[in-house]
Design a protein around this motif. Sequence first.
Motif, mmCIF file in Angstrom:
data_model
loop_
_atom_site.group_PDB
_atom_site.id
_atom_site.type_symbol
_atom_site.label_atom_id
_atom_site.label_comp_id
_atom_site.label_asym_id
_atom_site.label_seq_id
_atom_site.Cartn_x
_atom_site.Cartn_y
_atom_site.Cartn_z
ATOM 1 N N ILE A 6 0.843 -1.193 0.000
ATOM 2 C CA ILE A 6 0.000 0.000 0.000
ATOM 3 C C ILE A 6 0.881 1.246 0.000
ATOM 4 N N ASP A 7 0.558 2.178 -0.868
ATOM 5 C CA ASP A 7 1.261 3.463 -0.956
ATOM 6 C C ASP A 7 0.272 4.567 -0.598
ATOM 7 N N ALA A 16 -1.679 -2.914 -4.263
ATOM 8 C CA ALA A 16 -1.497 -4.041 -5.177
ATOM 9 C C ALA A 16 -1.107 -5.256 -4.356
ATOM 10 N N SER A 17 -1.154 -6.413 -4.984
ATOM 11 C CA SER A 17 -0.524 -7.591 -4.393
ATOM 12 C C SER A 17 0.899 -7.680 -4.947
ATOM 13 N N PHE A 18 1.767 -8.313 -4.178
ATOM 14 C CA PHE A 18 3.163 -8.450 -4.596
ATOM 15 C C PHE A 18 3.605 -9.882 -4.330
ATOM 16 N N GLU A 19 4.071 -10.541 -5.394
ATOM 17 C CA GLU A 19 4.516 -11.926 -5.275
ATOM 18 C C GLU A 19 5.562 -12.209 -6.337
ATOM 19 N N LYS A 26 -3.691 -4.278 -9.112
ATOM 20 C CA LYS A 26 -3.471 -2.892 -8.704
ATOM 21 C C LYS A 26 -4.788 -2.110 -8.666
ATOM 22 N N GLY A 27 -4.853 -1.173 -7.733
ATOM 23 C CA GLY A 27 -6.019 -0.317 -7.619
ATOM 24 C C GLY A 27 -5.676 0.953 -6.869
ATOM 25 N N ALA A 28 -6.648 1.851 -6.753
ATOM 26 C CA ALA A 28 -6.437 3.112 -6.048
ATOM 27 C C ALA A 28 -7.773 3.642 -5.540
ATOM 28 N N VAL A 29 -7.709 4.322 -4.396
ATOM 29 C CA VAL A 29 -8.886 4.977 -3.820
ATOM 30 C C VAL A 29 -8.467 6.350 -3.313
#
Length: 286
Positions: A6-7, A16-19, A26-29
Amino acid sequence: MALLTIDVGGTTIKYASFENGELAHKGAVDTPNQLADFYKVLTKIKTDMAEKVDLTGVAMSLPGAVSKSDGVIYGASAIPYIHNFPIKPVLEASFELPVSMENDANCAALAEVAYGAGKDYQDLLFFVIGTGIGGSVVLDRKIRHGAHLMGGEFGFMLMRDHTLSTDSSPVQMAGRYNLKNGTNVSGQEVFALAENGDSEAKVVVDTLFDSLARAIFNLQYALDPEIVLLGGGISQADFLIPKLQKALEKVYQQVEIATIMPKIAVCHFQNDANLIGAAADFIAEN
């Protein structure tokens, strides 16, 4: 198994998920205006992500002076409600997962160290050139926060009568040009004006590069990094490295005993740097 990364920014929260070194989902609010809503938004992001991937933790990039020792975000930012109390245990309770927190500029630096332009180096400096000048000090591939969590705050450096942020931020450069000429142009437009022969624009552009070069030169001999990486919007400009290299050579020539020319390069990552770096920070801690 994946991380939720989370940024948190002043206007937008990206996630986003990270793997396996890759971002997905990815998304944003919009960033909420109060703390209670902040927790609700973050909890929903985690709940929704947990329906897509198995999560092992939450990696967070945040503004301010992030203290890893007590889980407090000191200082100030555009999100005043996150500061000056132990927020990390509250976040861990909300997420029901381990949480890592790091300053946003430091996250951008860690992205470069782990996967980008700094991956082949042990010691480096990272400059973020935007509305001000920020950055990070990386020694032995680790962020050096400093005794007061001010490591990498290069913008406070005094360059003659002004700070480095005043001299070398394209935004503040444009402000000086506009104040003197009664105009309302952007930093990008000032660079173009200087290229087209505008003498006033050339003065402020030359000051930007001269002060930035002096700062990098001084830090080269204070900390002796292997490379200095440059980020922020200006790092995407083709003229940045040639103009800064020319300014560095001019400074170098002024010091007869100097034997080391700083090595400079632009960053690899742009918009996703903080997400990637937050994940790298979590992995390093765990």
